[in-house]
Design a protein around this motif. Structure first.
Motif, mmCIF file in Angstrom:
data_model
loop_
_atom_site.group_PDB
_atom_site.id
_atom_site.type_symbol
_atom_site.label_atom_id
_atom_site.label_comp_id
_atom_site.label_asym_id
_atom_site.label_seq_id
_atom_site.Cartn_x
_atom_site.Cartn_y
_atom_site.Cartn_z
ATOM 1 N N LEU A 52 -38.242 105.485 6.051
ATOM 2 C CA LEU A 52 -37.645 106.145 6.784
ATOM 3 C C LEU A 52 -37.792 107.690 6.830
ATOM 4 O O LEU A 52 -37.871 108.329 5.818
ATOM 5 N N LEU A 53 -38.475 107.954 8.455
ATOM 6 C CA LEU A 53 -38.820 109.804 8.156
ATOM 7 C C LEU A 53 -37.548 110.215 8.990
ATOM 8 O O LEU A 53 -37.242 109.718 9.728
ATOM 9 N N LYS A 54 -37.456 111.217 8.315
ATOM 10 C CA LYS A 54 -36.454 112.622 8.271
ATOM 11 C C LYS A 54 -37.167 113.893 8.507
ATOM 12 O O LYS A 54 -37.609 114.577 7.854
ATOM 13 N N ALA A 55 -36.870 114.348 9.334
ATOM 14 C CA ALA A 55 -38.266 115.712 9.715
ATOM 15 C C ALA A 55 -36.979 116.223 10.575
ATOM 16 O O ALA A 55 -35.909 115.706 11.683
ATOM 17 N N ARG A 56 -37.749 117.454 10.859
ATOM 18 C CA ARG A 56 -36.780 118.415 12.481
ATOM 19 C C ARG A 56 -38.482 118.375 13.000
ATOM 20 O O ARG A 56 -38.745 118.523 13.294
ATOM 21 N N ALA A 57 -37.889 118.029 14.595
ATOM 22 C CA ALA A 57 -38.116 118.293 15.810
ATOM 23 C C ALA A 57 -38.514 119.432 15.891
ATOM 24 O O ALA A 57 -37.729 120.671 16.101
ATOM 25 N N ARG A 58 -40.272 120.018 16.187
ATOM 26 C CA ARG A 58 -40.658 120.958 16.626
ATOM 27 C C ARG A 58 -40.300 121.506 18.127
ATOM 28 O O ARG A 58 -39.873 122.292 18.730
ATOM 29 N N LEU A 59 -39.514 120.586 19.086
ATOM 30 C CA LEU A 59 -39.460 120.031 20.388
ATOM 31 C C LEU A 59 -38.613 119.644 20.907
ATOM 32 O O LEU A 59 -38.930 118.130 20.334
ATOM 33 N N SER A 60 -37.281 119.606 21.063
ATOM 34 C CA SER A 60 -36.389 118.536 21.498
ATOM 35 C C SER A 60 -36.204 118.216 22.474
ATOM 36 O O SER A 60 -35.942 119.841 23.909
ATOM 37 N N CYS A 61 -36.423 117.245 23.264
ATOM 38 C CA CYS A 61 -36.189 116.957 24.646
ATOM 39 C C CYS A 61 -35.313 116.902 25.223
ATOM 40 O O CYS A 61 -35.151 115.463 24.487
ATOM 41 N N SER A 62 -34.324 116.866 26.376
ATOM 42 C CA SER A 62 -32.954 115.842 26.739
ATOM 43 C C SER A 62 -33.777 114.467 27.792
ATOM 44 O O SER A 62 -32.465 113.608 27.890
ATOM 45 N N THR A 63 -34.395 114.475 27.902
ATOM 46 C CA THR A 63 -35.366 112.919 29.041
ATOM 47 C C THR A 63 -35.943 112.842 28.449
ATOM 48 O O THR A 63 -36.970 113.803 27.585
ATOM 49 N N VAL A 64 -36.525 111.500 28.089
ATOM 50 C CA VAL A 64 -37.386 111.130 27.163
ATOM 51 C C VAL A 64 -39.053 111.096 28.523
ATOM 52 O O VAL A 64 -40.137 111.619 27.691
ATOM 53 N N GLN A 65 -39.170 110.633 29.718
ATOM 54 C CA GLN A 65 -40.117 111.895 30.404
ATOM 55 C C GLN A 65 -40.394 112.777 30.062
ATOM 56 O O GLN A 65 -41.624 113.317 29.548
ATOM 57 N N GLY A 66 -39.869 114.268 29.827
ATOM 58 C CA GLY A 66 -39.929 115.024 29.471
ATOM 59 C C GLY A 66 -40.478 115.502 28.302
ATOM 60 O O GLY A 66 -41.702 115.977 28.084
ATOM 61 N N ALA A 67 -40.042 114.370 26.938
ATOM 62 C CA ALA A 67 -40.585 114.208 25.840
ATOM 63 C C ALA A 67 -42.034 114.026 26.166
ATOM 64 O O ALA A 67 -43.626 113.987 25.637
ATOM 65 N N ILE A 68 -42.361 112.963 26.967
ATOM 66 C CA ILE A 68 -43.481 112.003 26.857
ATOM 67 C C ILE A 68 -44.648 113.412 27.564
ATOM 68 O O ILE A 68 -45.513 113.521 27.627
ATOM 69 N N ASN A 69 -44.183 114.147 28.919
ATOM 70 C CA ASN A 69 -44.559 114.870 29.129
ATOM 71 C C ASN A 69 -45.267 116.030 28.636
ATOM 72 O O ASN A 69 -46.353 117.143 28.611
ATOM 73 N N ALA A 70 -44.511 116.872 27.238
ATOM 74 C CA ALA A 70 -45.146 117.284 26.771
ATOM 75 C C ALA A 70 -46.122 116.860 25.490
ATOM 76 O O ALA A 70 -46.903 117.725 25.125
ATOM 77 N N ALA A 71 -45.575 115.485 25.844
ATOM 78 C CA ALA A 71 -46.316 114.606 24.339
ATOM 79 C C ALA A 71 -48.237 114.666 25.301
ATOM 80 O O ALA A 71 -49.373 114.982 24.920
ATOM 81 N N VAL A 72 -48.390 114.751 26.632
ATOM 82 C CA VAL A 72 -49.423 114.788 27.520
ATOM 83 C C VAL A 72 -50.150 116.483 27.642
ATOM 84 O O VAL A 72 -51.306 115.542 27.309
ATOM 85 N N GLN A 73 -48.931 116.994 27.865
ATOM 86 C CA GLN A 73 -50.103 118.347 27.146
ATOM 87 C C GLN A 73 -50.736 118.596 25.900
ATOM 88 O O GLN A 73 -50.817 119.936 25.652
ATOM 89 N N GLY A 74 -50.356 118.013 25.166
ATOM 90 C CA GLY A 74 -50.874 118.036 23.276
ATOM 91 C C GLY A 74 -49.557 118.802 22.563
ATOM 92 O O GLY A 74 -50.119 119.584 21.496
ATOM 93 N N ALA A 75 -48.267 119.084 23.347
ATOM 94 C CA ALA A 75 -47.113 119.613 21.534
ATOM 95 C C ALA A 75 -47.297 118.896 21.056
ATOM 96 O O ALA A 75 -46.716 119.147 20.291
ATOM 97 N N GLY A 76 -47.392 117.436 21.380
ATOM 98 C CA GLY A 76 -47.315 117.177 19.879
ATOM 99 C C GLY A 76 -46.847 115.443 19.597
ATOM 100 O O GLY A 76 -47.537 114.683 20.519
ATOM 101 N N VAL A 77 -46.638 114.944 18.634
ATOM 102 C CA VAL A 77 -46.336 113.314 18.424
ATOM 103 C C VAL A 77 -44.891 113.097 19.112
ATOM 104 O O VAL A 77 -43.871 114.105 19.149
ATOM 105 N N VAL A 78 -44.737 111.902 20.106
ATOM 106 C CA VAL A 78 -43.646 111.211 21.016
ATOM 107 C C VAL A 78 -43.405 110.141 20.618
ATOM 108 O O VAL A 78 -44.598 109.286 20.541
ATOM 109 N N ARG A 79 -42.095 109.247 20.404
ATOM 110 C CA ARG A 79 -41.878 108.137 20.088
ATOM 111 C C ARG A 79 -40.980 107.587 20.666
ATOM 112 O O ARG A 79 -39.771 107.999 21.185
ATOM 113 N N CYS A 80 -41.289 106.509 21.315
ATOM 114 C CA CYS A 80 -40.006 106.244 22.111
ATOM 115 C C CYS A 80 -40.692 104.550 23.198
ATOM 116 O O CYS A 80 -41.874 104.245 22.282
#
Length: 294
Positions: A204-232
């Motif tokens: 079980l991974l417990k950590a703090r997000a570097r970037l919090s996104c209110s939508t799944v698509q926003g998180a995916i877009n950020a990952a595409v731009q190289g902002a970090g690792v996304v899970r969905c």
């Protein structure tokens, strides 16, 4: 005849929040609906509605009787439709329940194609993220993610989805690729909340997000731009994974896949309006790229 009409009026309560809304749905006055329910209670010698200062709600006997009424009335509609030939051509109203995000990524073109193919159909689509009770809520068809509850529903499988972990090739080239979920603590995590709780098999991974996104698509877009690792879930990722914008990581630590089913009530006796939609969903979605990632 009065008994059948009373059952029709009682069935109008399916999915309605109050007696007033049920009466409007049945196109009768409130007192007319109340009298119909009183006749049913007197005939059955059971209480169908629980009355309180907060309003009215179905008793356990009322919920069971409502489900039976809906099934009986559906059989009557099916018999009439068969006599009229409606089993040959889909027509009428269809009440459909769809998971919110699943519909956002996959169902819009499916619905559009269905309405184009069946011009005499009218679809009422509800979007939520919970498992509905088709009988109580007056629904014809639902698409459900995850293990199905034990019920009398007929299910046809569409495919499987699972939780995927992804990052862009540029991000991985710069920060390295994790070999175990524990190494994600040293990475830039993108999530829907500030605190990350990602459950992996055996960890079980417990950590703090570097970037919090209110939508799944926003998180995916950020990952595409190289902002970090996304899970969905896998179905919104088939595009960026297929194009190489994202890369799947830690596949050995992905959890078991979740089934996706289209469910309905009447089985082989279902009217053409139900069977046509179920068949259309199966044909349109079983080979969809979103289900090839699981």
């Amino acid at each position: 005849m009065e008994r059948f009409r009373d059952m029709q009026l009682f069935a109008a309560m399916a999915g309605q929040p109050s007696l007033a809304s049920a009466a409007r749905r049945a196109c009768v006055s409130g007192p007319t609906l109340v009298r119909a329910i009183a006749r049913l209670e007197a005939r059955l010698h059971v209480t169908l509605l629980q009355r309180s200062t907060q309003g009215v709600s179905l008793t356990d006997a009322g919920s069971a009787y409502l489900a039976d009424c809906l099934q009986l009335l559906a059989s009557v509609d099916a018999a009439e439709a068969s006599a009229k030939g409606a089993h040959v051509q889909a027509q009428g109203n269809l009440r459909v329940f769809l998971p919110l995000l699943f519909s956002r990524y996959l169902m819009a073109p499916v619905l559009a194609d269905y309405l184009e193919r069946y011009p005499d159909m009218r679809v009422v689509a509800r979007y939520h993220d919970y498992d509905p009770n088709l009988h109580e809520e007056g629904l014809d068809v639902a698409i459900l993610l995850g293990e199905l509850p034990s019920s009398s529903l007929i299910a046809r499988p569409l495919g499987w989805v699972r939780q995927l972990l992804c990052a862009s090739p540029d991000y991985l080239a710069t920060h390295g690729e994790p070999r175990h979920p524990s190494e994600l603590k040293q990475h830039r995590l993108i999530a829907s909340a500030e605190h990350v709780h990602w459950d992996f098999p055996g960890y079980l991974l417990k950590a703090r997000a570097r970037l919090s996104c209110s939508t799944v698509q926003g998180a995916i877009n950020a990952a595409v731009q190289g902002a970090g690792v996304v899970r969905c879930l896998s179905y919104p990722l088939h595009g960026p994974l297929g194009s190489g914008q994202l890369r799947r990581i830690l596949p050995a630590y992905e959890g078991p896949p979740l089934p996706v089913n289209v469910v309905y009530r009447e089985g082989r006796n279902s009217p053409m309006r139900v069977r046509s939609f179920v068949d259309h969903c199966v044909a349109a979605l079983r080979e969809h790229p979103a289900f090839q990632l699981a």
